[in-house]
Design a protein around this motif. Structure first.
Motif, mmCIF file in Angstrom:
data_model
loop_
_atom_site.group_PDB
_atom_site.id
_atom_site.type_symbol
_atom_site.label_atom_id
_atom_site.label_comp_id
_atom_site.label_asym_id
_atom_site.label_seq_id
_atom_site.Cartn_x
_atom_site.Cartn_y
_atom_site.Cartn_z
ATOM 1 N N SER A 5 34.645 7.291 -0.084
ATOM 2 C CA SER A 5 36.102 7.294 -0.139
ATOM 3 C C SER A 5 36.610 8.708 -0.353
ATOM 4 C CB SER A 5 36.575 6.404 -1.276
ATOM 5 O OG SER A 5 37.949 6.539 -1.442
ATOM 6 N N ASN A 6 37.731 9.018 0.296
ATOM 7 C CA ASN A 6 38.324 10.337 0.144
ATOM 8 C C ASN A 6 39.440 10.323 -0.890
ATOM 9 O OD1 ASN A 6 36.687 11.376 2.175
ATOM 10 N ND2 ASN A 6 38.085 10.648 3.752
ATOM 11 N N ILE A 66 39.130 -6.225 -0.425
ATOM 12 C CA ILE A 66 38.483 -5.607 0.752
ATOM 13 C C ILE A 66 39.507 -4.763 1.508
ATOM 14 C CG2 ILE A 66 37.506 -6.115 3.039
ATOM 15 C CD1 ILE A 66 36.044 -8.499 1.705
ATOM 16 N N ASP A 67 40.720 -5.311 1.656
ATOM 17 C CA ASP A 67 41.786 -4.564 2.339
ATOM 18 C C ASP A 67 42.114 -3.261 1.611
ATOM 19 O OD1 ASP A 67 41.914 -6.548 4.215
ATOM 20 O OD2 ASP A 67 43.688 -7.533 3.381
ATOM 21 N N GLN A 68 42.011 -3.308 0.270
ATOM 22 C CA GLN A 68 42.330 -2.118 -0.528
ATOM 23 C C GLN A 68 41.157 -1.133 -0.587
ATOM 24 O OE1 GLN A 68 43.315 -4.187 -4.168
ATOM 25 N NE2 GLN A 68 45.511 -3.921 -3.832
ATOM 26 N N GLY A 69 40.009 -1.556 -0.073
ATOM 27 C CA GLY A 69 38.847 -0.671 -0.078
ATOM 28 C C GLY A 69 38.041 -0.732 -1.361
ATOM 29 N N LEU A 70 38.303 -1.737 -2.209
ATOM 30 C CA LEU A 70 37.560 -1.839 -3.470
ATOM 31 C C LEU A 70 36.211 -2.540 -3.273
ATOM 32 C CD1 LEU A 70 40.510 -2.930 -5.828
ATOM 33 C CD2 LEU A 70 39.583 -0.639 -5.480
ATOM 34 N N LEU A 71 36.147 -3.430 -2.307
ATOM 35 C CA LEU A 71 34.917 -4.174 -2.013
ATOM 36 C C LEU A 71 34.612 -4.045 -0.530
ATOM 37 C CD1 LEU A 71 35.586 -7.689 -3.636
ATOM 38 C CD2 LEU A 71 34.696 -5.659 -4.755
ATOM 39 N N GLU A 72 33.389 -4.422 -0.195
ATOM 40 C CA GLU A 72 33.043 -4.578 1.219
ATOM 41 C C GLU A 72 31.959 -5.642 1.334
ATOM 42 O OE1 GLU A 72 31.731 -0.826 2.615
ATOM 43 O OE2 GLU A 72 29.925 -0.820 1.408
ATOM 44 N N THR A 93 32.583 -0.994 -3.537
ATOM 45 C CA THR A 93 32.547 0.311 -2.862
ATOM 46 C C THR A 93 32.559 1.385 -3.954
ATOM 47 O OG1 THR A 93 34.932 0.403 -2.778
ATOM 48 C CG2 THR A 93 33.836 -0.518 -0.853
ATOM 49 N N GLU A 94 32.435 2.613 -3.519
ATOM 50 C CA GLU A 94 32.493 3.716 -4.492
ATOM 51 C C GLU A 94 33.867 3.724 -5.171
ATOM 52 O OE1 GLU A 94 31.520 7.594 -2.791
ATOM 53 O OE2 GLU A 94 32.697 8.454 -4.411
ATOM 54 N N LEU A 95 34.908 3.491 -4.351
ATOM 55 C CA LEU A 95 36.259 3.435 -4.913
ATOM 56 C C LEU A 95 36.379 2.282 -5.906
ATOM 57 C CD1 LEU A 95 39.270 4.381 -4.850
ATOM 58 C CD2 LEU A 95 39.623 2.701 -3.045
ATOM 59 N N GLY A 96 35.801 1.141 -5.549
ATOM 60 C CA GLY A 96 35.844 -0.021 -6.439
ATOM 61 C C GLY A 96 35.178 0.277 -7.771
ATOM 62 N N GLN A 97 34.073 1.016 -7.717
ATOM 63 C CA GLN A 97 33.373 1.379 -8.961
ATOM 64 C C GLN A 97 34.232 2.316 -9.811
ATOM 65 O OE1 GLN A 97 29.556 2.924 -7.789
ATOM 66 N NE2 GLN A 97 28.846 0.933 -7.051
ATOM 67 N N ARG A 98 34.874 3.250 -9.133
ATOM 68 C CA ARG A 98 35.714 4.211 -9.883
ATOM 69 C C ARG A 98 36.939 3.526 -10.480
ATOM 70 N NH1 ARG A 98 37.759 8.715 -6.912
ATOM 71 N NH2 ARG A 98 37.061 7.958 -4.900
ATOM 72 N N VAL A 99 37.524 2.605 -9.692
ATOM 73 C CA VAL A 99 38.701 1.881 -10.193
ATOM 74 C C VAL A 99 38.287 0.990 -11.370
ATOM 75 C CG1 VAL A 99 40.390 0.085 -9.602
ATOM 76 C CG2 VAL A 99 40.008 1.976 -8.039
#
Lengths: 127, 185
Positions: A5-6, A66-72, A93-99
């Protein structure tokens, strides 16, 4: 498996506070990929039955996350003799882990503040 | 999950938006089957839980889908309106110019009368000539731009073609009226 994620830390803060259902799903997936029913069962156990998700609530939350990019969806499939290979598995996802980590920190700060203010102790509530 | 229960579960899924059903319908039915097999709830309780879940979540998802669609629809309509405005503006200007020119020609003919300075055949010829010239300019624009017209070039091309059509049309009308005038004389 986690999608790179960017997003900046500021973007992570934009997700907070997470809805209770989303945080429960993140905690359930923190130990690895799971299919829908396993997430549902885990959330039930994590909350001592206080958060009971029906299939619609669960998959609605999964879709949003998933739409928010937290999971896949995970491509990995377990041994077909052990499980139904048609099941879909979900992973953070990496973003999900950070969130999830940011929400953890936020809730920890809140709990610390509640402890400092002796919330529930002076009024004779649960300790 | 037994066959009738599976059918009821599929029926309950109809409450959800089609996209969601298509994406997660099988998963939801599989999840209900797991709840029945591995959970400690009886059939009636499970049905109650699922029904309550559908009643709580389906309207929200329908509303979300509807709102998403209306936003997309509004955006699409806005873009179409903008394109239409860009397309109609030069046509409207040309039509206005044609009406003004037509009115000027008619007023001029009335004032000059049949014995005016300019020969009666000059009007329609001039119109047709200008119309053909306008068509030629339009064709040149098409050839120069290679057929991939950008918005301003397209507007210019439309302007020349519409102007050409109007001028040629006006020329034909004038020619016919002149001919009928001559016959009457």
């Amino acid at each position: 498996m986690a999608r790179p994620s960017n997003r900046t830390p500021g973007d992570v803060q934009a997700f907070l506070p997470l809805p209770a259902s989303a945080m429960h799903i993140i905690v359930a997936l923190a130990e690895g990929e799971k299919h829908g029913y396993a997430i549902m069962r885990d959330v039930d156990q994590l909350s001592d039955g206080a958060v009971r998700m029906g299939p619609g609530t669960l998959y609605g939350s999964l879709k949003r996350m998933i739409d928010q990019g937290l999971l896949e969806e995970s491509d990995a499939r377990p041994d077909s003799t052990l499980d139904d290979e048609r099941r879909r598995y979900y992973v953070l996802t990496e973003l999900g882990q950070r969130v999830g980590a940011a929400e953890h920190a936020r809730l920890s700060r809140l709990l610390s503040a509640a402890q400092v203010r002796r919330l529930g102790l002076s009024t004779g509530g649960a300790t | 999950m037994s066959e009738p229960a599976g059918r009821i579960a599929r029926l309950a899924l109809l409450a959800y938006p089609r996209e969601f059903r298509r994406e997660y319908g099988d998963e939801i039915v599989r999840c209900m089957r797991d709840m029945r097999r591995h959970g400690d709830v009886d059939r009636a309780r499970l049905a109650g839980r699922v029904a309550a879940d559908v009643l709580l979540t389906a309207p929200r998802m329908r509303l979300e889908t509807l709102m998403h669609r209306s936003i997309v629809l509004t955006l699409a309509l806005g873009i179409v309106a903008l394109i239409a405005a860009v397309a109609i503006l030069p046509v409207a200007l040309v039509a206005l110019a044609a009406v003004v020119a037509g009115a000027a020609v008619v007023i001029g003919r009335r004032h000059d009368g049949p014995l005016g300075d300019s020969p009666p055949s000059a009007g329609w010829r001039r119109c047709v000539l200008w119309g053909v010239a306008s068509f030629a300019v339009g064709s040149a624009i098409l050839i120069i731009d290679g057929g991939e017209l950008s918005e301003p070039v397209w507007a210019l091309w439309a302007l020349t073609f519409v102007a050409g059509a109007i001028l040629v049309g006006l020329g034909i009308v004038l020619a016919v009226s002149e001919r009928s005038g001559r016959r009457a004389a």
